[in-house]
Design a protein around this motif. Structure first.
Motif, PDB file in Angstrom:
ATOM      1  N   PRO A  82      12.005   4.729   6.389  1.00 45.51           N
ATOM      2  CA  PRO A  82      13.106   5.061   5.467  1.00 45.51           C
ATOM      3  C   PRO A  82      13.070   4.272   4.161  1.00 45.51           C
ATOM      4  O   PRO A  82      13.318   4.836   3.092  1.00 45.51           O
ATOM      5  N   SER A  83      12.756   2.983   4.219  1.00 46.72           N
ATOM      6  CA  SER A  83      12.734   2.183   2.982  1.00 46.72           C
ATOM      7  C   SER A  83      11.649   2.656   2.035  1.00 46.72           C
ATOM      8  O   SER A  83      11.805   2.585   0.809  1.00 46.72           O
ATOM      9  N   VAL A  84      10.548   3.167   2.558  1.00 45.28           N
ATOM     10  CA  VAL A  84       9.477   3.703   1.716  1.00 45.28           C
ATOM     11  C   VAL A  84       9.914   5.043   1.126  1.00 45.28           C
ATOM     12  O   VAL A  84       9.732   5.303  -0.063  1.00 45.28           O
ATOM     13  N   GLN A  85      10.525   5.882   1.932  1.00 44.58           N
ATOM     14  CA  GLN A  85      10.976   7.184   1.452  1.00 44.58           C
ATOM     15  C   GLN A  85      12.030   7.045   0.362  1.00 44.58           C
ATOM     16  O   GLN A  85      12.066   7.847  -0.567  1.00 44.58           O
ATOM     17  N   GLN A  86      12.869   6.013   0.444  1.00 46.28           N
ATOM     18  CA  GLN A  86      13.912   5.807  -0.561  1.00 46.28           C
ATOM     19  C   GLN A  86      13.352   5.427  -1.928  1.00 46.28           C
ATOM     20  O   GLN A  86      14.009   5.629  -2.940  1.00 46.28           O
ATOM     21  N   THR A  87      12.142   4.897  -1.962  1.00 49.38           N
ATOM     22  CA  THR A  87      11.566   4.455  -3.234  1.00 49.38           C
ATOM     23  C   THR A  87      10.708   5.521  -3.899  1.00 49.38           C
ATOM     24  O   THR A  87      10.191   5.302  -4.986  1.00 49.38           O
ATOM     25  N   TYR A  88      10.555   6.660  -3.257  1.00 46.90           N
ATOM     26  CA  TYR A  88       9.648   7.686  -3.758  1.00 46.90           C
ATOM     27  C   TYR A  88      10.401   9.002  -3.904  1.00 46.90           C
ATOM     28  O   TYR A  88      10.974   9.505  -2.951  1.00 46.90           O
ATOM     29  N   HIS A  89      10.374   9.530  -5.120  1.00 43.86           N
ATOM     30  CA  HIS A  89      11.041  10.802  -5.411  1.00 43.86           C
ATOM     31  C   HIS A  89       9.969  11.782  -5.868  1.00 43.86           C
ATOM     32  O   HIS A  89       9.575  11.801  -7.036  1.00 43.86           O
ATOM     33  N   HIS A  90       9.498  12.578  -4.926  1.00 47.52           N
ATOM     34  CA  HIS A  90       8.325  13.428  -5.136  1.00 47.52           C
ATOM     35  C   HIS A  90       8.434  14.309  -6.383  1.00 47.52           C
ATOM     36  O   HIS A  90       7.515  14.348  -7.194  1.00 47.52           O
ATOM     37  N   ASP A  91       9.530  15.013  -6.548  1.00 46.37           N
ATOM     38  CA  ASP A  91       9.670  15.917  -7.696  1.00 46.37           C
ATOM     39  C   ASP A  91       9.592  15.165  -9.016  1.00 46.37           C
ATOM     40  O   ASP A  91       8.967  15.626  -9.974  1.00 46.37           O
ATOM     41  N   GLU A  92      10.213  14.001  -9.080  1.00 47.82           N
ATOM     42  CA  GLU A  92      10.170  13.194 -10.303  1.00 47.82           C
ATOM     43  C   GLU A  92       8.751  12.709 -10.588  1.00 47.82           C
ATOM     44  O   GLU A  92       8.296  12.724 -11.736  1.00 47.82           O
ATOM     45  N   VAL A  93       8.057  12.266  -9.559  1.00 43.18           N
ATOM     46  CA  VAL A  93       6.682  11.793  -9.730  1.00 43.18           C
ATOM     47  C   VAL A  93       5.798  12.936 -10.222  1.00 43.18           C
ATOM     48  O   VAL A  93       5.007  12.767 -11.153  1.00 43.18           O
ATOM     49  N   LEU A  94       5.935  14.112  -9.632  1.00 40.28           N
ATOM     50  CA  LEU A  94       5.131  15.261 -10.064  1.00 40.28           C
ATOM     51  C   LEU A  94       5.394  15.602 -11.521  1.00 40.28           C
ATOM     52  O   LEU A  94       4.465  15.900 -12.274  1.00 40.28           O
ATOM     53  N   GLN A  95       6.650  15.562 -11.949  1.00 36.63           N
ATOM     54  CA  GLN A  95       6.973  15.853 -13.341  1.00 36.63           C
ATOM     55  C   GLN A  95       6.326  14.851 -14.281  1.00 36.63           C
ATOM     56  O   GLN A  95       5.781  15.224 -15.322  1.00 36.63           O
ATOM     57  N   ILE A  96       6.381  13.590 -13.918  1.00 39.37           N
ATOM     58  CA  ILE A  96       5.779  12.546 -14.765  1.00 39.37           C
ATOM     59  C   ILE A  96       4.271  12.731 -14.837  1.00 39.37           C
ATOM     60  O   ILE A  96       3.676  12.666 -15.917  1.00 39.37           O
ATOM     61  N   VAL A  97       3.649  12.962 -13.702  1.00 39.69           N
ATOM     62  CA  VAL A  97       2.200  13.109 -13.672  1.00 39.69           C
ATOM     63  C   VAL A  97       1.775  14.350 -14.450  1.00 39.69           C
ATOM     64  O   VAL A  97       0.762  14.340 -15.149  1.00 39.69           O
ATOM     65  N   GLN A  98       2.550  15.415 -14.370  1.00 47.23           N
ATOM     66  CA  GLN A  98       2.220  16.642 -15.103  1.00 47.23           C
ATOM     67  C   GLN A  98       2.230  16.411 -16.610  1.00 47.23           C
ATOM     68  O   GLN A  98       1.500  17.063 -17.344  1.00 47.23           O
TER      69      GLN A  98
ATOM     70  N   THR B 157       0.806  -1.223   0.000  1.00 49.30           N
ATOM     71  CA  THR B 157       0.000   0.000   0.000  1.00 49.30           C
ATOM     72  C   THR B 157       0.838   1.273   0.000  1.00 49.30           C
ATOM     73  O   THR B 157       0.310   2.343  -0.278  1.00 49.30           O
ATOM     74  N   ALA B 158       2.117   1.187   0.302  1.00 43.75           N
ATOM     75  CA  ALA B 158       2.962   2.386   0.367  1.00 43.75           C
ATOM     76  C   ALA B 158       2.915   3.216  -0.920  1.00 43.75           C
ATOM     77  O   ALA B 158       2.727   4.439  -0.846  1.00 43.75           O
ATOM     78  N   PRO B 159       3.067   2.629  -2.111  1.00 42.46           N
ATOM     79  CA  PRO B 159       3.012   3.455  -3.321  1.00 42.46           C
ATOM     80  C   PRO B 159       1.666   4.174  -3.495  1.00 42.46           C
ATOM     81  O   PRO B 159       1.616   5.339  -3.899  1.00 42.46           O
ATOM     82  N   PHE B 160       0.584   3.485  -3.173  1.00 36.31           N
ATOM     83  CA  PHE B 160      -0.737   4.112  -3.257  1.00 36.31           C
ATOM     84  C   PHE B 160      -0.844   5.274  -2.272  1.00 36.31           C
ATOM     85  O   PHE B 160      -1.306   6.362  -2.620  1.00 36.31           O
ATOM     86  N   LEU B 161      -0.423   5.059  -1.036  1.00 34.27           N
ATOM     87  CA  LEU B 161      -0.473   6.119  -0.031  1.00 34.27           C
ATOM     88  C   LEU B 161       0.363   7.317  -0.442  1.00 34.27           C
ATOM     89  O   LEU B 161      -0.052   8.469  -0.281  1.00 34.27           O
ATOM     90  N   GLN B 162       1.555   7.052  -0.981  1.00 34.86           N
ATOM     91  CA  GLN B 162       2.421   8.153  -1.403  1.00 34.86           C
ATOM     92  C   GLN B 162       1.724   9.020  -2.444  1.00 34.86           C
ATOM     93  O   GLN B 162       1.744  10.250  -2.359  1.00 34.86           O
ATOM     94  N   ARG B 163       1.115   8.402  -3.401  1.00 36.43           N
ATOM     95  CA  ARG B 163       0.472   9.176  -4.463  1.00 36.43           C
ATOM     96  C   ARG B 163      -0.824   9.825  -3.985  1.00 36.43           C
ATOM     97  O   ARG B 163      -1.130  10.946  -4.352  1.00 36.43           O
ATOM     98  N   LEU B 164      -1.564   9.129  -3.164  1.00 39.99           N
ATOM     99  CA  LEU B 164      -2.815   9.681  -2.651  1.00 39.99           C
ATOM    100  C   LEU B 164      -2.559  10.905  -1.786  1.00 39.99           C
ATOM    101  O   LEU B 164      -3.169  11.958  -1.977  1.00 39.99           O
ATOM    102  N   VAL B 165      -1.644  10.788  -0.849  1.00 35.77           N
ATOM    103  CA  VAL B 165      -1.422  11.847   0.125  1.00 35.77           C
ATOM    104  C   VAL B 165      -0.543  12.970  -0.426  1.00 35.77           C
ATOM    105  O   VAL B 165      -0.766  14.131  -0.121  1.00 35.77           O
ATOM    106  N   ARG B 166       0.418  12.627  -1.273  1.00 38.09           N
ATOM    107  CA  ARG B 166       1.386  13.637  -1.705  1.00 38.09           C
ATOM    108  C   ARG B 166       1.150  14.188  -3.106  1.00 38.09           C
ATOM    109  O   ARG B 166       1.527  15.316  -3.391  1.00 38.09           O
TER     110      ARG B 166
END
Length: 105
Positions: A80-96, A37-46
């Motif tokens: 920490p292991s969840v944070q290491q797999t998620y790069h917020h700026d990169e995800v935002l660029q892709i989604v944009q 669920t971590a990837p879903f939570l990351q995208r939902l919340v952030r």
């Protein structure tokens, strides 16, 4: 989006009740449920608040009415292991660059 918001609130309620006894993770340790669920939570919340302001108007993504879900999701997202797999700026660029943004209704 209103119907989606209602369904999300109902799902949050179910999850909140299912997390009774979690401390803070299901089974006491970070495990399969959290890893899936971590990837879903990351995208939902952030990410969702940046692109779906109407959804966040109807759905409280801080989970204030669902204390166990809030505690659990914070513990998952702070791991920490969840944070290491998620790069917020990169995800935002892709989604944009995608058409995911759509139109608000």
């Amino acid at each position: 989006l209103y119907k989606v918001a209602e369904e999300m609130r109902a799902a949050f309620d179910i999850l909140d009740r299912a997390l009774i006894g979690a401390s803070p993770f299901v089974g006491g340790e970070f495990g399969f449920a959290e890893a899936l669920t971590a990837p879903f939570l990351q995208r939902l919340v952030r990410v969702a608040p940046h692109f779906r302001p109407l959804l966040t108007k109807w759905v409280d993504l801080s989970f204030s009415k669902f204390p166990r879900l809030r505690q659990w999701s914070q513990a998952v997202l702070e791991r920490p292991s969840v944070q290491q797999t998620y790069h917020h700026d990169e995800v935002l660029q892709i989604v944009q660059k995608t058409k995911w943004r759509g139109t608000e209704t």
